[in-house]
Design an enzyme around this catalytic site. Structure first.
Site, short mmCIF file in Angstrom:
data_model
loop_
_atom_site.label_atom_id
_atom_site.label_comp_id
_atom_site.label_asym_id
_atom_site.label_seq_id
_atom_site.Cartn_x
_atom_site.Cartn_y
_atom_site.Cartn_z
N HIS A 195 38.30 29.00 28.90
CA HIS A 195 39.39 29.52 29.73
C HIS A 195 39.59 31.01 29.43
O HIS A 195 39.09 31.54 28.43
CB HIS A 195 40.66 28.74 29.46
N GLU B 198 42.11 32.73 28.35
CA GLU B 198 42.77 33.05 27.09
C GLU B 198 41.79 32.97 25.91
O GLU B 198 41.85 33.80 25.00
CB GLU B 198 43.94 32.08 26.85
N ALA C 262 33.03 30.24 72.92
CA ALA C 262 31.67 29.85 73.31
C ALA C 262 31.61 29.76 74.82
O ALA C 262 32.63 29.60 75.50
CB ALA C 262 31.30 28.50 72.70
N LEU D 219 25.34 26.23 57.54
CA LEU D 219 26.65 25.99 56.94
C LEU D 219 26.68 26.31 55.44
O LEU D 219 27.36 25.64 54.67
CB LEU D 219 27.10 24.55 57.19
N SER E 191 32.31 10.99 63.72
CA SER E 191 32.91 9.66 63.87
C SER E 191 31.87 8.56 64.07
O SER E 191 31.96 7.48 63.46
CB SER E 191 33.89 9.65 65.05
N GLY F 251 34.36 23.50 66.44
CA GLY F 251 34.55 23.76 67.85
C GLY F 251 35.98 23.49 68.28
O GLY F 251 36.82 23.06 67.49
#
Length: 361
Positions: free
Chosen positions: A53, A55, A165, A207, A225, A295
């Site tokens: 970390h 610290e 688009a 992507l 889906s 989209g």
């Protein structure tokens, strides 16, 4: 309560924390500066989960000079055992005199316990210096810890007449190269990039993050889906893909898994993916910021579900025409009282394009 020097050193701690912008997930971005007699004797920042970390890095750099020093840290020192021991204990052992934290840790495992432990040990512990800057730096971590879902930033590239688009789905490229490269930097800071099956069919995007110096790639999440994702889709290359589906199909699930994708079933109304359940599932995986590039249909669904926190909008100086696709598939309003209001947080030119950062108010 806080001096000009306090502000100067905390600003340095926040700049250090920003160096972990692309790498610390699922942990917060944290920077630390140790000061003695007005001079920085040690500093550090959290690089990635499992490593030291901020610290601890700063204490290692300071060595014995940490005794009697003031510590500036952008987030409350942790008080629990995770992958690493508690930073609060390390500061106590180093015999520091004072700790200044920008903000309290929203993690319920800490939530003030770190500061309390320091005070119990006789160390002056102050909190709240440059609070808003610290919260902005870890806006996704705060969102996940306080509400159980990530911060969702929706990126859009549109013409001045609000079209993303052509009617046939073609969208490459509305904005210029500078805006597209800037978009990759926003991708890099995210824990996941979210898109829909429609975008995959129309654009076949990779992507991923390109042209940015980063040690990791965000998880690629596809809302699909009916499990229609083509097995030769570019985004399947390189792994790190999560497909959210609503309809179970054992053969399609097996085929996607053979390509290295993970499939989760989150059925909702109308045989669509339950988007709220998806966001909660991403939070359970430790994802702080989700970057949506989808989209107009998925964009509209996310908005209607109340899941969008912020819009990252690039407006190109061109007109496409009324027949082209808009930004969101939303129902028509009968009155302006139903409009969604936003607060513009930032506006600037990126190349020839205008970039707006706006949040729902």
């Amino acid at each position: 309560m806080f001096s000009a020097n306090d502000h100067e050193f905390m600003a340095r701690a926040l700049r250090l924390a920003e160096q972990g912008l692309f790498s610390t997930t699922p942990n917060p971005r944290v920077g630390c500066v140790i000061v003695k007699d007005g001079r920085i004797v040690g500093e550090g920042w959290h690089r990635r989960a499992g490593e030291a970390h901020a610290e601890i890095s700063a204490l290692q750099a300071a060595g014995e000079a940490a005794s009697g020093a003031t510590v500036y840290v952008s987030l409350e020192p942790c008080s629990h055992h995770g992958r690493t021991p508690p930073c609060a204990d390390a500061l106590i052992d180093a015999k520091v005199r004072r700790v200044v934290a920008a903000m309290q840790d929203p993690n319920p495992q800490v939530a003030g316990a770190g500061l309390a432990r320091l005070r119990k040990a006789g160390i002056q512990a102050d909190c709240g210096l440059m609070l808003s800057e610290a919260q902005e730096l870890n806006i996704g971590f705060v969102a996940r810890m306080t509400r159980g879902r990530p911060w969702l930033r929706m990126k859009l590239a549109a013409s001045l007449d609000g079209k993303t688009a052509l009617d046939n789905g073609i969208s490459q490229w509305i904005t210029g190269p500078a805006a597209r490269q800037d978009g990759h930097r926003w991708r890099a800071r995210a824990c996941a990039i979210l898109t829909g099956i429609g975008t995959v069919r129309d654009d076949d995007p990779q992507l991923n993050v390109r042209g940015v110096d980063t040690s990791r790639q965000p998880l690629k999440v596809v809302v699909d889906s009916r499990l229609e994702l083509p097995l030769d889709a570019k985004l399947l290359l390189g792994g790190g893909v999560l497909v959210a589906a609503a309809v179970d199909d054992a053969a399609k699930v097996a085929a996607l898994r053979e390509r290295g994708a993970e499939v989760v079933l989150l059925p909702g109304a109308g045989e669509k993916v339950d988007l709220s359940a998806l966001m909660e599932a991403l939070a359970r995986r430790g994802l702080n910021e989700v970057h949506a590039e989808a989209g107009f249909k998925l964009n509209g669904s996310l908005l209607r579900a109340g899941l969008v926190d912020e819009l990252l909008l690039y407006l190109a100086p061109c007109l496409i025409g009324d027949a082209a696709r808009g930004m969101f598939n939303l129902p028509a309003l009968e009155s302006l009282e139903g409009k969604r209001s936003l607060a513009i947080r930032d506006a600037r030119l990126v190349g020839a394009d205008l970039r707006l950062l706006a949040r729902f108010s």
